[in-house]
Design a protein around this motif. Structure first.
Motif, mmCIF file in Angstrom:
data_model
loop_
_atom_site.group_PDB
_atom_site.id
_atom_site.type_symbol
_atom_site.label_atom_id
_atom_site.label_comp_id
_atom_site.label_asym_id
_atom_site.label_seq_id
_atom_site.Cartn_x
_atom_site.Cartn_y
_atom_site.Cartn_z
ATOM 1 N N PHE A 211 0.850 -1.196 0.000
ATOM 2 C CA PHE A 211 0.000 0.000 0.000
ATOM 3 C C PHE A 211 0.883 1.243 0.000
ATOM 4 N N TYR A 212 0.290 2.367 -0.409
ATOM 5 C CA TYR A 212 0.969 3.650 -0.293
ATOM 6 C C TYR A 212 0.645 4.229 1.084
ATOM 7 N N PRO A 221 -2.915 3.543 5.175
ATOM 8 C CA PRO A 221 -2.905 3.820 3.734
ATOM 9 C C PRO A 221 -3.304 5.274 3.457
ATOM 10 N N TYR A 342 -1.146 -0.267 -9.484
ATOM 11 C CA TYR A 342 -1.970 0.572 -8.618
ATOM 12 C C TYR A 342 -1.370 1.980 -8.552
ATOM 13 N N GLU A 344 -2.974 4.408 -7.092
ATOM 14 C CA GLU A 344 -3.446 4.908 -5.812
ATOM 15 C C GLU A 344 -3.877 3.703 -4.982
ATOM 16 N N ASN A 345 -4.373 3.942 -3.785
ATOM 17 C CA ASN A 345 -4.767 2.838 -2.906
ATOM 18 C C ASN A 345 -6.170 2.322 -3.247
ATOM 19 N N LYS A 373 -8.540 0.707 1.452
ATOM 20 C CA LYS A 373 -8.014 2.018 1.829
ATOM 21 C C LYS A 373 -8.687 2.569 3.092
#
Length: 451
Positions: A211-212, A221, A342, A344-345, A373
Motif C-alpha cells: 500500500f501507499y 494507507p 496501482y 493509488e490505494n 483504503k
C-alpha cells in the motif's frame, strides 16, 4: 493431539514425495514479469550486520554477530536459493557497520554479494539501524543514515548502481516520504505486519499486502493526494493470520509464526516447522490467489541465524514443486510492479484461512480478513462447532492518525477493536455490535457481511 498432527503431516509428505531437493543448472538473468495480476510472487531478503541491533552508528544492543557472518555462510545461503530456483533474485541488506567494517570477512562478504548482483541480478541495499531505526533515532538522523548508507552501497557496487528498495523493519512515514522525494526510491519494507510485544518495536495496524502510506502514519494507507507518499510500503514476513492475532507470546505461542524460520523450523523442528511454512504459503498461493488475482509471499532469513540453511532449500523446493509458476524476484521489482498496477490505494485485499493446528494457529478456527483504503476488518469463527463469526479487528483508516513524537517502541495503529486484545475494548464481538459509523463504512464495501 500433537501426535495425531505429526502423523497427518508425515502421511501428507509421504504421498507428496516429501522434501527431496531439486537439482538445477545455472540460469541466466531474466527480466521481471510485466504484470502484477495473474502471477504468484516470492520475495526473499537477508540482513548482514555486525551487531544484532545497531541502534545508532556507534551504539548497539544485543549480541555481537561478527562470528556469525562469514564468507562461507554467504555462499551457503546463496547456493540454498539457486539450487532450487536458478533464476531467483533476492535482496541483500547491509547495516551501517557491515558496510564499513574493514575486517577480512566483511570485505570478502561485500565482494561476494556484489558478484551475486552481477551473476544473478540480486538487489543490494541498506538497512537503517539493523531494524527499529525510529525507536532510537530522530527522523532527521534516519534520513541522514539513509542518504549516506545508500551512497555507500552505490559506491560498493559501482557503475552507477542504485538499490530498488530499502529494508527497514519499521520506517516512519516522514522517512518513507524522504526516500521517495529525495532519494528516488519508491519501495520500502517499512512495516512488520502484526508485530506487537515482540523484539524492540511494535507496529500492528497496517495492511499486510502493499500500500501507499499516509503522511500521518506508516501503518495507514494514504487517503488521497494531500497525504499520499509515493513509496510502496511492504511487509517483511508473511504470517499465519491466526497465530498473528495473538499478543506477543500469549498462551506460550509465538505470534510471529508463519514462513519465518525462527518461529517454525527452529521452534518445532524441520518436519513440523516446514509444514507450517508451507501451510502459510499455500494460504496465499491457493485461496489468496483466487480472491486477489495475484499472490505474494515474503520472507527475511537473516544470515546470522544459528541453524542450517537446509530448511530454506527444503521450503523453496516444495514451493517449486507445488507452484512451478512462482516468480521469484527482488522486493524492489515486486513493489515497482505493484506501483505500476496501482496508481493509488484502490486495492481490495481478502484472505481466508483455517488454523493449521501448529503452535498458536488453532485448528478449530477460521479467519477472514478484508483490507482496503478505508479500513481493515478481521472475523473469526469456530468452524468445527459452527459458531457465529465475531469481529476481532476493525481499524479505520479514514480517521486522523499520528505517529509518536518521542522515541519509543509503541508505533501501533490501534482501531475500534484490535486483534491483539491488549485493551478492554478489544474483546471479540458480533459485527452488528460495532459502532454505527463503522457499520455504515463496512456496508459500503461489503454489504453481504450483514445478511
Amino acid at each position: 493431539m500433537r501426535k495425531k498432527i505429526i502423523n497427518v503431516i508425515v502421511a501428507i509428505l509421504f504421498v507428496s514425495g516429501g522434501f527431496t531437493p531439486s537439482i538445477h543448472g545455472q540460469g541466466n538473468i531474466k527480466p521481471a514479469p510485466k504484470e502484477l495480476m495473474g502471477n504468484r510472487f516470492l520475495t526473499l531478503n537477508t540482513v548482514i550486520r555486525v551487531n544484532q541491533i545497531e541502534v545508532t552508528r556507534d551504539k548497539s544492543v544485543g549480541e555481537d554477530e561478527r562470528s556469525m557472518h562469514t564468507p562461507e555462510r554467504v555462499v551457503a545461503f546463496r547456493e540454498a536459493v539457486s539450487s532450487e530456483f536458478p533464476d531467483a533474485r533476492i535482496t541483500w541488506s547491509f547495516s551501517w557497520l557491515a558496510l564499513h567494517d574493514n575486517s577480512d570477512n566483511y570485505k570478502k562478504i561485500r565482494e561476494l554479494v556484489v558478484g551475486y548482483h552481477h551473476k544473478y541480478g540480486d538487489d543490494i541495499t541498506f538497512i537503517p539501524g539493523a531494524y527499529f531505526a525510529n525507536a532510537y533515532n530522530t527522523r532527521e538522523q534516519v534520513n541522514k543514515d539513509l542518504h549516506e548508507g545508500l551512497a555507500k552501497v552505490s559506491e560498493m557496487v559501482g557503475g552507477g548502481f542504485r538499490p530498488k528498495s530499502i529494508v527497514a523493519g519499521f520506517l516512519a512515514a516522514e522517512n518513507q516520504q524522504y526516500l521517495a522525494e529525495k532519494e528516488g526510491i519508491h519501495v520500502c519494507q517499512g512495516n512488520i505486519w502484526s508485530q506487537f510485544s515482540i523484539d524492540n518495536q511494535d507496529g500492528d495496524g497496517a495492511v499486510s499486502y502493499p500500500f501507499y502510506p499516509s503522511k500521518e502514519h506508516f501503518c495507514k494507507p494514504a487517503q488521497g493526494k494531500s497525504d499520499f507518499i509515493d513509496c510502496v510500503n511492504l511487509d517483511g514476513w508473511t504470517m499465519d493470520f491466526l497465530s498473528a492475532r495473538r499478543d506477543g507470546f500469549a498462551g506460550g505461542f509465538n505470534s510471529r509464526m508463519g514462513v519465518g524460520p525462527i518461529e517454525t523450523i527452529h521452534a518445532y523442528g524441520k518436519l513440523v516447522g516446514l509444514t507450517e511454512m508451507m501451510y502459510t504459503t499455500a494460504m496465499h498461493y491457493d485461496r489468496g490467489f483466487e480472491l486477489n488475482g495475484f499472490a505474494w509471499v515474503t520472507n527475511c532469513w537473516e544470515l546470522s541465524l544459528p541453524f542450517s540453511v537446509a530448511g530454506l532449500s527444503d521450503w523453496l523446493s516444495e514451493i517449486k514443486r507445488s507452484w512451478p509458476d512462482v516468480k521469484f524476484i527482488t522486493q524492489g521489482e515486486f513493489g515497482l510492479l505493484w506501483r505500476e498496477h496501482y496508481k493509488e490505494n484502490s486495492f481490495n485485499y481478502r484472505f481466508e484461512q483455517k488454523g493449521s493446528g501448529i503452535g498458536g494457529s488453532d485448528a478449530n478456527l477460521k479467519i477472514r480478513w478484508f483490507m482496503n483504503k478505508d479500513f481493515r476488518l478481521a472475523l473469526t469463527k469456530d468452524w468445527q462447532k459452527n459458531r457465529a463469526e465475531n469481529v476481532i479487528d476493525f481499524t479505520r483508516y479514514d480517521l486522523k492518525a499520528e505517529e509518536p513524537v518521542e522515541m519509543t517502541r509503541k508505533w501501533s495503529l490501534l482501531g475500534e477493536i484490535n486483534q491483539k486484545q491488549s485493551r478492554p475494548q478489544d474483546r471479540p464481538k458480533p459485527i452488528d455490535k460495532l459502532s454505527p459509523e463503522g457499520i455504515f463504512l463496512i456496508k459500503k464495501h461489503y454489504p453481504y457481511l450483514f445478511f
